[in-house]
Design an enzyme around this catalytic site. Structure first.
Site, PDB file in Angstrom:
ATOM      1  N   SER A 111       0.818  -1.219   0.000  1.00 33.19           N
ATOM      2  CA  SER A 111       0.000   0.000   0.000  1.00 33.19           C
ATOM      3  C   SER A 111       0.844   1.258   0.000  1.00 33.19           C
ATOM      4  CB  SER A 111      -0.883   0.006   1.263  1.00 33.19           C
ATOM      5  OG  SER A 111      -1.474   1.275   1.448  1.00 33.19           O
ATOM      6  N   TYR A 154      -2.024   0.504   9.932  1.00 38.67           N
ATOM      7  CA  TYR A 154      -2.281  -0.293   8.716  1.00 38.67           C
ATOM      8  C   TYR A 154      -1.050  -0.244   7.806  1.00 38.67           C
ATOM      9  CZ  TYR A 154      -3.753  -0.956   3.912  1.00 38.67           C
ATOM     10  OH  TYR A 154      -3.814  -1.345   2.591  1.00 38.67           O
ATOM     11  N   LYS A 181       1.777  -3.281   6.540  1.00 41.54           N
ATOM     12  CA  LYS A 181       2.162  -3.561   5.154  1.00 41.54           C
ATOM     13  C   LYS A 181       3.693  -3.492   4.989  1.00 41.54           C
ATOM     14  CE  LYS A 181      -1.858  -4.271   3.211  1.00 41.54           C
ATOM     15  NZ  LYS A 181      -2.190  -5.526   2.526  1.00 41.54           N
TER      16      LYS A 181
HETATM   17  C1  WQD Z   1      -9.541   9.418   0.470  1.00 43.54           C
HETATM   18  C2  WQD Z   1      -9.810  10.894   0.674  1.00 43.54           C
HETATM   19  C3  WQD Z   1     -10.182  11.431   2.990  1.00 43.54           C
HETATM   20  C4  WQD Z   1     -13.952   9.160   3.291  1.00 43.54           C
HETATM   21  C5  WQD Z   1      -6.894   4.495   1.973  1.00 43.54           C
HETATM   22  C6  WQD Z   1      -6.439   3.599   3.115  1.00 43.54           C
HETATM   23  C7  WQD Z   1      -6.271   2.251   2.630  1.00 43.54           C
HETATM   24  C8  WQD Z   1      -5.338   2.211   1.452  1.00 43.54           C
HETATM   25  C9  WQD Z   1      -5.283   3.491   0.659  1.00 43.54           C
HETATM   26  C10 WQD Z   1      -4.957   0.258   0.146  1.00 43.54           C
HETATM   27  C11 WQD Z   1      -9.096  11.454   1.920  1.00 43.54           C
HETATM   28  C12 WQD Z   1     -11.447  11.696   2.165  1.00 43.54           C
HETATM   29  C13 WQD Z   1     -12.785   9.719   2.800  1.00 43.54           C
HETATM   30  C14 WQD Z   1     -15.018  10.009   3.692  1.00 43.54           C
HETATM   31  C15 WQD Z   1     -13.698  11.926   3.109  1.00 43.54           C
HETATM   32  N1  WQD Z   1      -5.808   1.190   0.583  1.00 43.54           N
HETATM   33  N2  WQD Z   1     -12.659  11.082   2.724  1.00 43.54           N
HETATM   34  N3  WQD Z   1     -14.837  11.374   3.591  1.00 43.54           N
HETATM   35  O1  WQD Z   1      -7.253   7.461   3.447  1.00 43.54           O
HETATM   36  O2  WQD Z   1      -6.384   8.015   1.116  1.00 43.54           O
HETATM   37  O3  WQD Z   1      -6.226   5.710   2.042  1.00 43.54           O
HETATM   38  O4  WQD Z   1      -6.602   3.989   0.709  1.00 43.54           O
HETATM   39  O5  WQD Z   1      -3.894   0.054   0.548  1.00 43.54           O
HETATM   40  O6  WQD Z   1      -7.554   1.783   2.309  1.00 43.54           O
HETATM   41  O7  WQD Z   1      -5.219   4.014   3.622  1.00 43.54           O
HETATM   42  O8  WQD Z   1      -8.450   6.651   1.375  1.00 43.54           O
HETATM   43  O9  WQD Z   1     -10.786   6.686   0.646  1.00 43.54           O
HETATM   44  O10 WQD Z   1     -10.288   6.766   3.137  1.00 43.54           O
HETATM   45  O11 WQD Z   1      -9.789   8.766   1.710  1.00 43.54           O
HETATM   46  O12 WQD Z   1     -13.561  13.162   3.031  1.00 43.54           O
HETATM   47  O13 WQD Z   1     -16.101   9.548   4.149  1.00 43.54           O
HETATM   48  O14 WQD Z   1     -11.201  11.089   0.916  1.00 43.54           O
HETATM   49  O15 WQD Z   1      -9.986  12.458   3.954  1.00 43.54           O
HETATM   50  O16 WQD Z   1      -8.725  12.797   1.632  1.00 43.54           O
HETATM   51  P1  WQD Z   1      -7.053   7.065   2.043  1.00 43.54           P
HETATM   52  P2  WQD Z   1      -9.913   7.156   1.753  1.00 43.54           P
END
Ligand code: WQD
Length: 325
Positions: A116, A140, A144
């Site tokens: 990741s 998390y 990884k």
């Molecule tokens: C994306 C953006 C949030 C939900 C994830 C995890 C993990 C990894 C990579 C594989 C951010 C914003 C999100 C919401 C929001 N996967 N958001 N409201 O945190 O970048 O990483 O993906 O390894 O799954 O680490 O992904 O989709 O949670 O957030 O505003 O209800 O959307 O703040 O900017 P993230 P995400």
């Protein structure tokens, strides 16, 4: 080749299974269906229901049958990992040690591991390449990175060849519509937006709009699951052909903000998708984008379906269908 896909009933796993089947490989799925779905299984693939913590079941499933193993079985909610690291230690780390030990015991020498972008932590420069320092900000991401370290040792000591694929943000659904299982209790942005679009939840909480980005909301590198799946096949072919391991980023190299995703989803779905600005989520960097130059150069891989329209349209096709819209 004869491929075992551990976690192959999951959202990403099922797309990886589909790609290997489409390329003529024989596939067996090993999954405990804790988050994977039976409806994500394909008749052409054998299925063994089992837990990665059940070492005996794992080794008996693996006995003398496989040329390679794809490991996608993990919990992946970064926020949850900070509240309940025990759960992530057991499943992600102990479970992975079981898988790697069982591979050694049963003679499987090729492993493709779902790593990741979370291993990088707060970006020191953008776009992030494979040389970027790895200082995970959440547990998390730590799990990884730990598994990558185990794989490096097993390469030295046991001749395991591995490819660790550092996914950025996996999103979208099969462009041919063959996979339609909805993720259970998603925390990632696009499924949350889709749930708000089809009325499965009242609104999207936008975690902060005061970041140093064009519209103030978080920017991420979203990679379509079909592109990710092709990356797994290409990575396995690479380590088998070159008899050497690989750690590589898989990203679209394009940044999309939270508000851009919501506004485009409103346009494509025609739904209001209520959104409320909430506080920042701890550990969230403002912006994360990848360079996938190494994947281009070594794997001849390019993201082909990771544009915002395809990410949203393929997702909406599944959510709307599931909701009878
Ligand atoms: C994306 C953006 C949030 C939900 C994830 C995890 C993990 C990894 C990579 C594989 C951010 C914003 C999100 C919401 C929001 N996967 N958001 N409201 O945190 O970048 O990483 O993906 O390894 O799954 O680490 O992904 O989709 O949670 O957030 O505003 O209800 O959307 O703040 O900017 P993230 P995400």
């Amino acid at each position: 080749m004869n491929i075992l896909v551990v976690g192959g009933a999951g959202y990403i796993g099922s797309h990886v299974v589909r790609e290997f089947l489409d390329r003529g490989h024989r596939v067996t799925v090993y999954d405990n269906l804790s988050s994977g779905l039976e409806q994500n299984l394909f008749p052409e693939a054998q299925f063994v229901k089992g837990d990665i913590l059940d070492y005996d079941n794992l080794t008996s499933a693996m006995k003398g049958r496989f040329d390679a193993l794809i490991h996608l079985a993990a919990f992946k909610a970064a926020g949850e990992s900070m509240l309940n690291p025990q759960k992530y230690s057991v499943n992600n780390i102990s479970g992975s040690i079981n898988i790697i030990n069982a591979a050694v015991e049963t003679g499987i020498r090729n492993i493709v591991f779902s790593s990741s972008a979370a291993v990088f932590g707060e970006p020191e420069y953008l776009p992030i390449d494979e040389k970027h320092p790895t200082n995970p900000e959440n547990y998390y991401g730590f799990t990884k990175l730990e598994i990558e370290s185990f794989l490096k040792w097993y390469e030295k000591l046991k001749g395991i060849r591995f490819a660790a694929l550092r996914y950025f943000n996996a999103a979208g659904y099969d462009v041919k519509g063959r996979i339609t299982g909805l993720e259970k209790n998603p925390a990632n942005l696009l499924p949350v937006v889709m749930e708000a679009a089809c009325g499965m939840r009242a609104e999207v909480q936008v975690f902060g709009n005061d970041y140093d980005t064009a519209d103030g909301t978080g920017v991420r590198d979203y990679i379509h699951v079909n592109d990710l799946a092709v990356g797994h096949v290409s990575a396995l072919e690479y380590i088998v052909k070159n008899e050497q391991s690989l750690i590589v980023n898989l990203g679209s190299e394009n940044g999309i903000s939270v508000m851009e995703m919501i506004e485009e989803a409103r346009r494509i779905t025609g739904k209001p998708i209520p959104a409320k600005i909430a506080g920042r989520r701890p550990g969230d960097p403002a912006k994360l984008t990848a360079t996938s130059q190494m994947a281009h150069d070594l794997l001849d891989w390019t993201a082909r379906h990771s544009d915002i329209e395809t990410l949203i349209r393929t997702s909406w096709n599944v959510y709307a269908k599931n909701m009878g819209l």
